[in-house]
Design a protein around this motif. Structure first.
Motif, PDB file in Angstrom:
ATOM      1  N   CYS A 154       0.838  -1.209   0.000  1.00 48.96           N
ATOM      2  CA  CYS A 154       0.000   0.000   0.000  1.00 48.96           C
ATOM      3  C   CYS A 154       0.871   1.255   0.000  1.00 48.96           C
ATOM      4  O   CYS A 154       0.594   2.224  -0.706  1.00 48.96           O
ATOM      5  CB  CYS A 154      -0.930  -0.007   1.217  1.00 48.96           C
ATOM      6  N   TYR A 155       1.916   1.230   0.791  1.00 50.81           N
ATOM      7  CA  TYR A 155       2.840   2.371   0.916  1.00 50.81           C
ATOM      8  C   TYR A 155       3.481   2.671  -0.444  1.00 50.81           C
ATOM      9  O   TYR A 155       3.625   3.816  -0.849  1.00 50.81           O
ATOM     10  CB  TYR A 155       3.911   1.982   1.933  1.00 50.81           C
ATOM     11  N   SER A 156       3.837   1.609  -1.147  1.00 54.94           N
ATOM     12  CA  SER A 156       4.467   1.737  -2.457  1.00 54.94           C
ATOM     13  C   SER A 156       3.561   2.425  -3.467  1.00 54.94           C
ATOM     14  O   SER A 156       4.014   3.161  -4.335  1.00 54.94           O
ATOM     15  CB  SER A 156       4.832   0.331  -2.949  1.00 54.94           C
ATOM     16  N   GLU A 157       2.246   2.207  -3.352  1.00 51.61           N
ATOM     17  CA  GLU A 157       1.296   2.749  -4.331  1.00 51.61           C
ATOM     18  C   GLU A 157       0.694   4.080  -3.904  1.00 51.61           C
ATOM     19  O   GLU A 157      -0.055   4.687  -4.667  1.00 51.61           O
ATOM     20  CB  GLU A 157       0.137   1.764  -4.537  1.00 51.61           C
ATOM     21  N   CYS A 158       0.987   4.520  -2.686  1.00 49.00           N
ATOM     22  CA  CYS A 158       0.255   5.666  -2.117  1.00 49.00           C
ATOM     23  C   CYS A 158       0.616   6.978  -2.832  1.00 49.00           C
ATOM     24  O   CYS A 158       1.759   7.436  -2.802  1.00 49.00           O
ATOM     25  CB  CYS A 158       0.558   5.775  -0.625  1.00 49.00           C
ATOM     26  N   TYR A 209      -7.750   5.299  -3.428  1.00 43.16           N
ATOM     27  CA  TYR A 209      -8.162   3.882  -3.378  1.00 43.16           C
ATOM     28  C   TYR A 209      -7.047   2.889  -3.711  1.00 43.16           C
ATOM     29  O   TYR A 209      -7.276   1.687  -3.714  1.00 43.16           O
ATOM     30  CB  TYR A 209      -9.350   3.602  -4.323  1.00 43.16           C
ATOM     31  N   GLN A 210      -5.862   3.388  -4.044  1.00 44.15           N
ATOM     32  CA  GLN A 210      -4.818   2.469  -4.471  1.00 44.15           C
ATOM     33  C   GLN A 210      -4.435   1.483  -3.370  1.00 44.15           C
ATOM     34  O   GLN A 210      -4.144   0.326  -3.640  1.00 44.15           O
ATOM     35  CB  GLN A 210      -3.573   3.247  -4.931  1.00 44.15           C
ATOM     36  N   CYS A 211      -4.425   1.964  -2.120  1.00 44.56           N
ATOM     37  CA  CYS A 211      -4.055   1.054  -1.031  1.00 44.56           C
ATOM     38  C   CYS A 211      -5.066  -0.083  -0.908  1.00 44.56           C
ATOM     39  O   CYS A 211      -4.692  -1.246  -0.710  1.00 44.56           O
ATOM     40  CB  CYS A 211      -3.909   1.809   0.286  1.00 44.56           C
ATOM     41  N   ASN A 212      -6.347   0.255  -1.051  1.00 45.19           N
ATOM     42  CA  ASN A 212      -7.372  -0.790  -1.000  1.00 45.19           C
ATOM     43  C   ASN A 212      -7.192  -1.769  -2.163  1.00 45.19           C
ATOM     44  O   ASN A 212      -7.360  -2.979  -2.001  1.00 45.19           O
ATOM     45  CB  ASN A 212      -8.767  -0.172  -1.115  1.00 45.19           C
ATOM     46  N   ASN A 213      -6.868  -1.229  -3.328  1.00 45.95           N
ATOM     47  CA  ASN A 213      -6.731  -2.076  -4.519  1.00 45.95           C
ATOM     48  C   ASN A 213      -5.631  -3.113  -4.383  1.00 45.95           C
ATOM     49  O   ASN A 213      -5.781  -4.232  -4.847  1.00 45.95           O
ATOM     50  CB  ASN A 213      -6.412  -1.222  -5.764  1.00 45.95           C
ATOM     51  N   VAL A 214      -4.516  -2.722  -3.773  1.00 39.66           N
ATOM     52  CA  VAL A 214      -3.369  -3.636  -3.796  1.00 39.66           C
ATOM     53  C   VAL A 214      -3.187  -4.462  -2.527  1.00 39.66           C
ATOM     54  O   VAL A 214      -2.479  -5.467  -2.564  1.00 39.66           O
ATOM     55  CB  VAL A 214      -2.045  -2.885  -4.081  1.00 39.66           C
ATOM     56  N   CYS A 215      -3.804  -4.084  -1.437  1.00 36.59           N
ATOM     57  CA  CYS A 215      -3.517  -4.797  -0.181  1.00 36.59           C
ATOM     58  C   CYS A 215      -3.831  -6.287  -0.323  1.00 36.59           C
ATOM     59  O   CYS A 215      -4.968  -6.666  -0.585  1.00 36.59           O
ATOM     60  CB  CYS A 215      -4.332  -4.209   0.978  1.00 36.59           C
ATOM     61  N   MET A 217      -4.030  -8.502   1.910  1.00 35.79           N
ATOM     62  CA  MET A 217      -4.670  -9.095   3.083  1.00 35.79           C
ATOM     63  C   MET A 217      -6.061  -8.537   3.362  1.00 35.79           C
ATOM     64  O   MET A 217      -6.645  -8.807   4.413  1.00 35.79           O
ATOM     65  CB  MET A 217      -3.780  -8.868   4.332  1.00 35.79           C
ATOM     66  N   GLY A 218      -6.581  -7.735   2.452  1.00 36.09           N
ATOM     67  CA  GLY A 218      -7.935  -7.209   2.639  1.00 36.09           C
ATOM     68  C   GLY A 218      -8.062  -6.242   3.805  1.00 36.09           C
ATOM     69  O   GLY A 218      -9.144  -6.089   4.372  1.00 36.09           O
ATOM     70  N   VAL A 219      -6.987  -5.547   4.139  1.00 37.00           N
ATOM     71  CA  VAL A 219      -7.037  -4.600   5.268  1.00 37.00           C
ATOM     72  C   VAL A 219      -7.855  -3.354   4.900  1.00 37.00           C
ATOM     73  O   VAL A 219      -8.455  -2.723   5.770  1.00 37.00           O
ATOM     74  CB  VAL A 219      -5.596  -4.204   5.695  1.00 37.00           C
ATOM     75  N   GLU A 220      -7.887  -3.024   3.620  1.00 36.52           N
ATOM     76  CA  GLU A 220      -8.601  -1.833   3.135  1.00 36.52           C
ATOM     77  C   GLU A 220      -8.220  -0.580   3.926  1.00 36.52           C
ATOM     78  O   GLU A 220      -9.063   0.032   4.614  1.00 36.52           O
ATOM     79  CB  GLU A 220     -10.119  -2.051   3.203  1.00 36.52           C
ATOM     80  N   PRO A 221      -6.956  -0.162   3.837  1.00 36.86           N
ATOM     81  CA  PRO A 221      -6.504   0.987   4.639  1.00 36.86           C
ATOM     82  C   PRO A 221      -7.374   2.227   4.451  1.00 36.86           C
ATOM     83  O   PRO A 221      -7.629   2.951   5.406  1.00 36.86           O
ATOM     84  CB  PRO A 221      -5.078   1.225   4.141  1.00 36.86           C
ATOM     85  N   MET A 222      -7.853   2.459   3.218  1.00 36.44           N
ATOM     86  CA  MET A 222      -8.632   3.679   3.032  1.00 36.44           C
ATOM     87  C   MET A 222      -9.940   3.642   3.828  1.00 36.44           C
ATOM     88  O   MET A 222     -10.402   4.671   4.303  1.00 36.44           O
ATOM     89  CB  MET A 222      -8.922   3.912   1.546  1.00 36.44           C
ATOM     90  N   GLU A 223     -10.508   2.455   3.974  1.00 32.53           N
ATOM     91  CA  GLU A 223     -11.717   2.349   4.800  1.00 32.53           C
ATOM     92  C   GLU A 223     -11.384   2.680   6.256  1.00 32.53           C
ATOM     93  O   GLU A 223     -12.167   3.304   6.969  1.00 32.53           O
ATOM     94  CB  GLU A 223     -12.309   0.929   4.744  1.00 32.53           C
ATOM     95  N   GLN A 224     -10.212   2.246   6.692  1.00 25.88           N
ATOM     96  CA  GLN A 224      -9.814   2.512   8.088  1.00 25.88           C
ATOM     97  C   GLN A 224      -9.578   4.014   8.281  1.00 25.88           C
ATOM     98  O   GLN A 224      -9.904   4.575   9.330  1.00 25.88           O
ATOM     99  CB  GLN A 224      -8.550   1.714   8.469  1.00 25.88           C
TER     100      GLN A 224
END
Ligand code: SF4
Ligand code: SF4
Ligand code: FES
Length: 330
Positions: A154-158, A209-215, A217-224
């Motif tokens: 996620c960090y890589s795509e942010c 939404y990139q972090c959600n797209n690539v995670c 493990m389904g963490v969905e950082p943007m939702e958090q």
């Protein structure tokens, strides 16, 4: 099937070049299997990280066919089918300095995680007479964020991290929500204040939404991050006007802009939220370095096109606002 691995390599002098390797692979094998075969049979100098080979440790994250993911998760068949060619491109993670080939220096990633104080405070960190127990329901609140394996995809795509070095990143904010949601933690108010203070926290996220797209493990950082924003807004005092509170202004500007153009005109967003509609000169000036970095990286939107279906979006927002107004007055 024969597959060509096109790998971005970095020598110790930071010279970059693409090196190709041809391999016989089975469709069900993973990209990591291919890298291991290259290293064992063709080129022992190729450098990459791996450990568990089973999507648990997070160490094999890299960019594969243009998006950050785990090499031990993606299989050959899926990768060659994505673009219909027997070639797989591989590069190191983005937003992190490269040490060599596919190995990046993860220190900035760990430093950003540390910035959110990623430990449960447990009632002022006193030693309890017995364990801090949780009910299964309380524990289940933490599951999604707890699945993070700190791989860095996620960090890589942010996109926010790419232009704003102060932004702590999606992994850290997912962890922040894990702590805010933990009933054993006694620092919720301080945490929300810290995470909502400036562009290093939740308001630095550009909602791409990139972090959600690539995670993986389904963490969905943007939702958090959205949940954190909501908690911060819930804590804002009702008398806070859009002039007084940046979080309240953020939500207000977001709704107004989406209502007007179907999506957010980012050029106006910063001016309205950080610059308080041109009233806050200090805030406006603080945006300048970020704007310049965005321009330099080609991420500054020079023009704005309303989205398709703007009318429909506008009607939806109006309907929700009217319903809310009616239920408040009832
Ligand atoms: S949604 Fe926010 S945190 Fe996630 S990648 Fe985009 S800018 Fe970064
Ligand atoms: S949130 Fe997902 S992509 Fe980001 S570090 Fe954790 S597991 Fe990896
Ligand atoms: S090697 Fe552990 S996640 Fe890939």
């Amino acid at each position: 099937m024969q597959v060509t691995f096109s790998i971005t390599r970095y020598s110790t002098q930071q010279h970059t070049y693409i090196q190709q390797y041809k391999l016989q692979m089975q469709p069900g094998q993973t990209v990591l299997d291919g890298l291991l075969a290259i290293k064992a049979e063709q080129d022992g100098t190729l450098a990459f990280r791996k450990n568990c080979r089973n999507t648990i440790c997070g160490s094999c994250a890299m960019s594969i066919n243009g998006r950050s993911t785990l090499a031990c998760k993606e299989n050959i068949h899926h990768e060659v089918s994505r673009f219909g060619r027997n070639e797989i491109t591989i590069a190191p993670l983005g937003n992190l300095p490269v040490v060599r080939d596919l190995i990046v220096d993860m220190q900035p990633f760990w430093d950003d995680l540390e910035a959110v104080d990623p430990y449960v405070s447990t009632q002022g960190r006193t030693v309890p007479e017995r364990e801090f127990l949780q009910t299964p329901e309380q524990r289940s609140q933490l599951e999604q964020m707890g699945n993070c394996i700190l791989c860095g995809a996620c960090y890589s795509e942010c996109n926010a991290k790419a232009v704003n070095p102060d932004f702590v990143g999606p992994h850290a904010l997912a962890k922040a929500q894990r702590l805010v949601g933990d009933n054993r933690d006694s620092q919720t108010a301080d945490r929300l204040k810290q995470y909502g203070e400036d562009l290093s926290g939740v308001w630095g996220c550009t909602r791409c939404y990139q972090c959600n797209n690539v995670c993986p493990m389904g963490v969905e950082p943007m939702e958090q991050i959205s949940k954190l924003k909501q908690s911060i807004l819930d804590k804002a005092k009702p008398q806070d006007s859009h002039q007084a509170s940046r979080p309240v202004r953020h939500r207000k500007a977001l709704v107004e802009l989406v209502k007007s153009g179907g999506w957010i005109d980012e050029r106006q967003f910063g001016v309205q939220v950080v610059g308080n509609y041109f009233r806050d000169l200090k805030g406006l000036l603080s945006l300048a370095p970020l704007g310049l970095r965005m321009l330099a990286r080609g991420k500054f939107p020079l023009s704005f096109e309303p989205s398709e279906g703007t009318e429909e979006v506008r009607n939806l927002i109006t309907a929700v606002q009217e319903k809310k107004a009616t239920s408040t007055s009832a």
